[in-house]
Structures are given as C-alpha cells and as structure tokens.
Design a protein around this motif. Structure first.
Motif, PDB file in Angstrom:
ATOM      1  N   TYR A 126       5.283   7.523  44.269  1.00 16.14           N
ATOM      2  CA  TYR A 126       4.316   6.591  44.835  1.00 16.14           C
ATOM      3  C   TYR A 126       3.088   6.316  43.973  1.00 16.14           C
ATOM      4  O   TYR A 126       2.247   5.502  44.359  1.00 16.14           O
ATOM      5  CB  TYR A 126       3.852   7.101  46.207  1.00 16.14           C
ATOM      6  N   GLN A 127       2.944   6.980  42.852  1.00 14.79           N
ATOM      7  CA  GLN A 127       1.755   6.766  42.048  1.00 14.79           C
ATOM      8  C   GLN A 127       1.643   5.321  41.564  1.00 14.79           C
ATOM      9  O   GLN A 127       0.565   4.716  41.604  1.00 14.79           O
ATOM     10  CB  GLN A 127       1.762   7.710  40.848  1.00 14.79           C
ATOM     11  N   SER A 128       2.757   4.747  41.097  1.00 17.62           N
ATOM     12  CA  SER A 128       2.736   3.365  40.617  1.00 17.62           C
ATOM     13  C   SER A 128       2.365   2.400  41.734  1.00 17.62           C
ATOM     14  O   SER A 128       1.570   1.463  41.536  1.00 17.62           O
ATOM     15  CB  SER A 128       4.102   2.992  40.027  1.00 17.62           C
ATOM     16  N   ALA A 129       2.936   2.620  42.926  1.00 17.30           N
ATOM     17  CA  ALA A 129       2.619   1.748  44.062  1.00 17.30           C
ATOM     18  C   ALA A 129       1.157   1.901  44.469  1.00 17.30           C
ATOM     19  O   ALA A 129       0.495   0.925  44.845  1.00 17.30           O
ATOM     20  CB  ALA A 129       3.531   2.079  45.238  1.00 17.30           C
ATOM     21  N   TYR A 130       0.624   3.127  44.405  1.00 13.47           N
ATOM     22  CA  TYR A 130      -0.781   3.363  44.735  1.00 13.47           C
ATOM     23  C   TYR A 130      -1.706   2.579  43.807  1.00 13.47           C
ATOM     24  O   TYR A 130      -2.647   1.902  44.251  1.00 13.47           O
ATOM     25  CB  TYR A 130      -1.074   4.861  44.647  1.00 13.47           C
ATOM     26  N   LEU A 131      -1.442   2.631  42.508  1.00 11.35           N
ATOM     27  CA  LEU A 131      -2.278   1.912  41.548  1.00 11.35           C
ATOM     28  C   LEU A 131      -2.131   0.396  41.701  1.00 11.35           C
ATOM     29  O   LEU A 131      -3.106  -0.348  41.568  1.00 11.35           O
ATOM     30  CB  LEU A 131      -1.908   2.332  40.120  1.00 11.35           C
ATOM     31  N   LYS A 132      -0.923  -0.051  42.001  1.00  9.64           N
ATOM     32  CA  LYS A 132      -0.682  -1.492  42.124  1.00  9.64           C
ATOM     33  C   LYS A 132      -1.361  -2.072  43.358  1.00  9.64           C
ATOM     34  O   LYS A 132      -2.031  -3.105  43.300  1.00  9.64           O
ATOM     35  CB  LYS A 132       0.820  -1.771  42.176  1.00  9.64           C
ATOM     36  N   HIS A 133      -1.213  -1.391  44.500  1.00 13.49           N
ATOM     37  CA  HIS A 133      -1.699  -1.961  45.753  1.00 13.49           C
ATOM     38  C   HIS A 133      -3.161  -1.640  46.021  1.00 13.49           C
ATOM     39  O   HIS A 133      -3.838  -2.405  46.710  1.00 13.49           O
ATOM     40  CB  HIS A 133      -0.832  -1.466  46.919  1.00 13.49           C
ATOM     41  N   SER A 134      -3.645  -0.532  45.490  1.00 16.00           N
ATOM     42  CA  SER A 134      -5.044  -0.182  45.720  1.00 16.00           C
ATOM     43  C   SER A 134      -5.979  -0.849  44.726  1.00 16.00           C
ATOM     44  O   SER A 134      -7.127  -1.189  45.067  1.00 16.00           O
ATOM     45  CB  SER A 134      -5.228   1.334  45.655  1.00 16.00           C
TER      46      SER A 134
ATOM     47  N   VAL B  71     -10.939  14.369  45.158  1.00 16.09           N
ATOM     48  CA  VAL B  71     -11.736  13.290  44.581  1.00 16.09           C
ATOM     49  C   VAL B  71     -10.955  11.976  44.637  1.00 16.09           C
ATOM     50  O   VAL B  71     -11.507  10.916  44.967  1.00 16.09           O
ATOM     51  CB  VAL B  71     -12.137  13.625  43.125  1.00 16.09           C
ATOM     52  N   VAL B  72      -9.656  12.040  44.321  1.00 17.11           N
ATOM     53  CA  VAL B  72      -8.812  10.831  44.369  1.00 17.11           C
ATOM     54  C   VAL B  72      -8.826  10.218  45.766  1.00 17.11           C
ATOM     55  O   VAL B  72      -8.848   8.990  45.928  1.00 17.11           O
ATOM     56  CB  VAL B  72      -7.362  11.165  43.944  1.00 17.11           C
ATOM     57  N   ALA B  73      -8.837  11.075  46.779  1.00 16.27           N
ATOM     58  CA  ALA B  73      -8.781  10.577  48.154  1.00 16.27           C
ATOM     59  C   ALA B  73     -10.022   9.774  48.537  1.00 16.27           C
ATOM     60  O   ALA B  73      -9.962   8.948  49.460  1.00 16.27           O
ATOM     61  CB  ALA B  73      -8.609  11.746  49.116  1.00 16.27           C
TER      62      ALA B  73
ATOM     63  N   SER C  31     -13.131   3.354  42.679  1.00 18.57           N
ATOM     64  CA  SER C  31     -12.992   2.597  41.441  1.00 18.57           C
ATOM     65  C   SER C  31     -11.697   2.971  40.734  1.00 18.57           C
ATOM     66  O   SER C  31     -11.257   4.130  40.798  1.00 18.57           O
ATOM     67  CB  SER C  31     -14.173   2.874  40.507  1.00 18.57           C
ATOM     68  N   PRO C  32     -11.045   2.018  40.069  1.00 24.31           N
ATOM     69  CA  PRO C  32      -9.799   2.337  39.357  1.00 24.31           C
ATOM     70  C   PRO C  32      -9.998   3.385  38.267  1.00 24.31           C
ATOM     71  O   PRO C  32      -9.152   4.252  38.077  1.00 24.31           O
ATOM     72  CB  PRO C  32      -9.359   0.991  38.783  1.00 24.31           C
ATOM     73  N   MET C  33     -11.112   3.314  37.537  1.00 20.82           N
ATOM     74  CA  MET C  33     -11.374   4.295  36.487  1.00 20.82           C
ATOM     75  C   MET C  33     -11.532   5.696  37.068  1.00 20.82           C
ATOM     76  O   MET C  33     -11.019   6.676  36.536  1.00 20.82           O
ATOM     77  CB  MET C  33     -12.633   3.910  35.707  1.00 20.82           C
ATOM     78  N   GLY C  34     -12.237   5.791  38.190  1.00 14.93           N
ATOM     79  CA  GLY C  34     -12.404   7.088  38.835  1.00 14.93           C
ATOM     80  C   GLY C  34     -11.090   7.654  39.335  1.00 14.93           C
ATOM     81  O   GLY C  34     -10.829   8.861  39.226  1.00 14.93           O
TER      82      GLY C  34
END
Length: 425
Positions: free
Chosen positions: A278-286, A348-350, A354-357
């Motif tokens: 799910y990491q790819s989907a998380y980055l794409k949709h968030s 922290v991720v939760a 920001s995308p960088m964070g």
C-alpha cells in the motif's frame, strides 16, 4: 552448551563460539551469500508487480472492474500459499539439499510470474490460483536459507552472512518498485511480470552452477577456507538431520526465546507487507504522485534499509567477536532499538501533512528497522542451529499471517474515506 549437545533441553542462547580467525580469502561462502541475496531480490521484486499494475487499472487505462473485496483477495492470495509451506519448508531443507530447495522455489515462482498477465485476462479467480501457487513455492525460501547457513556460516560470521542474504528482500523492493513503475508507465502493466519471470529463470541457471549444499562439495573452495568453516562449526553438522519424530516440539513450545522471535517476526512482517502492498497507493492518493514517482520515492526507505541490514550484521558480529557484548545482549539491543525507532517514525507518518515529511519519516523508520534483522532474524541460528530451518519456518509462518490479515485490516480502516490507501469506495 548448544541445543544439540543433549537430547531435549530447553532452547537457550549460545554465547560460546570458536574464536578462530580465517586467514583465507572468503570467496565461496560470500558467493553463496551474494547469490542468495540476488534470489531474494527477484523474489521480492515480483511482489511489487501487482501493486503497480493495479494503479494502472485505477487510471482507467485497463478496464478491470474488480471490487474492493476482490482486490483484497488478490493481495492476500499469495500469503495463503506462503503460510502453508513454511514449516514443511523447514523439514524439506533438513531432508534434502537446502540450496536445491531454495533455487527451485525461486525458479518455479518466476515461471508462475510469467503466467500472471494471461491469468488476469481470464478471470480474477485464475489470478488468485496462480498467486497461491507462487506463495506455496516461495514459502520454503526463508527456511531453506537458514538450512544453507547451517553448513556454510561459521558462528562468528552468522550475522553478516545471513543479513547479506536477507538484505536481498529489501533490495528487491528497492529495485522492484521503481522498476515495476517504469516498466508499467513506459511499456505496459504486463512488462514487470515478464521481466522478473525471465530474470528469475536466468538466475536459476547461475545458481545451479555456483551453489553447493556443503563446503566439502564445492570444487574450487580453498583448503584453508574449508578447514576454517568445518572447525568453526565443529561436530554439530555431523549430527543426523532432524525429523518430525526427533524434533523437540515440547522444548520449542515452552521456549521464551522462540516466542520472542515469533512476535518480532510478526511485527516486522506487518509493517513490511503494509509498505509493499500500500505504500505506492498512499503516496499517490495522499500527495498526488504519479505512478513512476511513487515507485521511485517508495523505494527510498527500502534502499536505506538495504544498506543498514548488512552494516548491522557486521556491527553485531564485531560486538560479539570483540567481547564487548554477549550474543544475547547484541540480539536484544539491535532488535528492540530497531523496532523502537521504526515505531516512533511511523507515528510521525500518521500525523505528517507534507509529502517531504511523509517520505522522510517513512525512510528513517524503515531504515532503522534494518538493525532488527541482526536481532530476531539471525537468532534462530544462535539458539538451535540444527533446527534453524524448522524454527524459521515456524516464526516466518506466523509472521506470514500478517500478510493475510493486513489487506483486510487496511480495507476496514480506510473504507469510506475519500483519500487514504486508495482502495475505498
């Protein structure tokens, strides 16, 4: 005293090892480690193919009307088979040459990977069947890997050799995510499946050429290296291989170190499969990343972990060899320190916006978890080298349950959300 020296003792940590130095060039056993690493790179790279293919489906470029339940079934189907063959894989690695078991498993899974695109054109049920079969054959790889090191790894090199091999699991994701994303974006969603299938078959040809069950069977090993390995391992490798009847199940079932390994394996597996699926989907949709970007940025955490895992193994062996810390304390420090820092950064991720964070916290969390591999994942060889492949099958089998329930849990946690993991209605 090691586990083999008496008939059915409780499992215990082993801190006394032969402290001999090998004057030889360490070529053959590190060749085995490198080839095992490459095998895991291909194995785990194949697990990234489906995630990228599904992102292509979401873009509407391929018309597959899969429900959320069907997607969850496809995601978890691999682990249905993977769970079944964990403990049997340990016994197979005890009864037959572990190197042959490992190589054949990767080759069969690679062949099945070539069939996935055709299966997807037929029906999701066929895809599930193929992925279950892939799980069945790959379920023996981790137990077989421990079976290989029973004959090849001197006690004071267990951490570095095992972690070098296991780092392929994480390097596989490092390469697999961007490679699958690039091949999917530039060619088609079929391309990653065919690429990894062919690479696995090619790797198997080299594996048959370069790998041997025992050092004494290797045609080009030096006398110095052979003597060093056999002297370090002592008489334990001469004992008969365990069977179902001779395996001390009661001692295993009542051993706290075994339970500690199992819990650690489950926790690490949960986070690992969460990221792979799910990491790819998380980055794409968030954060609205493109498919190619999700593959490249998603590989960063695993890239750093790939570096940390073998480094942690060398550091752990140094602490043990120099007498700075006992084996038990080294395992505890690396395991708990790695997991503690991973958990901290995942919190922290939760909460990051920001995308960088998000990418930074993910990268640091996954990287620090690499130290834990020198804790729980090598510990099977410490507490019971003779039964290491069986113990690995038990702990990794229970860890695989995380892969089964993770898609279901994520489905329920994100259901009804507009953004998140990207699979909600």
């Amino acid at each position: 005293m090691s586990f083999e020296e008496i008939e059915r003792p409780p499992l215990r940590h082993v801190d006394k090892y032969v402290r001999a130095e090998c004057p030889c060039i360490k070529t053959t056993r590190f060749t085995i480690a490198l080839m095992t690493c490459l095998g895991f790179i291909i194995s785990f790279g194949m697990r990234c193919n489906m995630g990228m293919a599904k992102l292509q489906f979401e873009n509407g470029e391929v018309k597959y009307n899969w429900t959320v339940a069907m997607e969850s079934a496809v995601d978890s189907s691999f682990f249905w088979g993977y769970l079944v063959t964990q403990v049997p894989g340990g016994f197979l690695a005890s009864m037959y040459p572990a190197n042959r078991i490992f190589g054949t498993a990767i080759a069969c899974s690679s062949f099945l990977n070539l069939l996935v695109p055709g299966a997807m054109m037929l029906h999701p049920t066929v895809v599930i069947l193929v992925r279950v079969l892939q799980g069945l054959v790959e379920g023996v790889t981790y137990p077989a890997c421990h079976g290989i090191w029973r004959f090849w790894a001197p006690p004071l090199e267990r951490s570095r050799l095992a972690t070098m091999a296991f780092s392929g699991s994480y390097a596989g994701v490092v390469i697999g995510m961007p490679m699958s994303g690039i091949l999917t974006g530039w060619i088609s969603w079929h391309a990653p499946f065919y690429f990894y299938g062919l690479m696995g078959c090619l790797w198997y040809c080299f594996w048959l050429w370069l790998s041997f069950e025992k050092p004494r069977q290797h045609p080009t090993i030096t006398v110095k290296e052979l003597k060093y390995i056999e002297k370090s391992l002592g008489e334990s490798v001469q004992l008969p291989m365990p069977t179902i009847a001779t395996t001390p199940w009661r001692a295993m079932a009542t051993s706290m170190p075994v339970y500690a390994i199992i819990v650690a394996n489950f926790c690490r597996s949960w986070n690992f499969y969460l990221l792979v699926l799910y990491q790819s989907a998380y980055l794409k949709h968030s954060f609205d990343f493109k498919i190619e970007e999700t593959g490249i940025l998603g590989a960063l955490p695993h890239l750093l972990m790939t570096i940390i895992v073998p480094f942690g193994g060398m550091l752990a062996d140094y602490l043990r060899r120099s007498g700075i810390m006992t084996t038990t304390n080294v395992r505890k420090l690396f395991n708990c320190g790695g997991f503690g820092l991973e958990g901290l950064f995942f919190l922290v991720v939760a909460h990051v916006t920001s995308p960088m964070g998000a990418v930074t916290a993910l990268t640091l969390g996954v990287a620090f978890s690499g130290f834990a591999i020198s804790g729980y994942n090598v510990n099977h060889l410490d507490i019971a080298p003779r039964y290491a492949s069986i113990l690995m099958g038990m702990s990794n089998g229970i860890g695989t349950i995380a892969g089964l329930i993770c898609p279901i849990a994520i489905d329920h946690l994100t259901r009804g959300q507009v953004s998140g993991m990207g699979f909600s209605n």
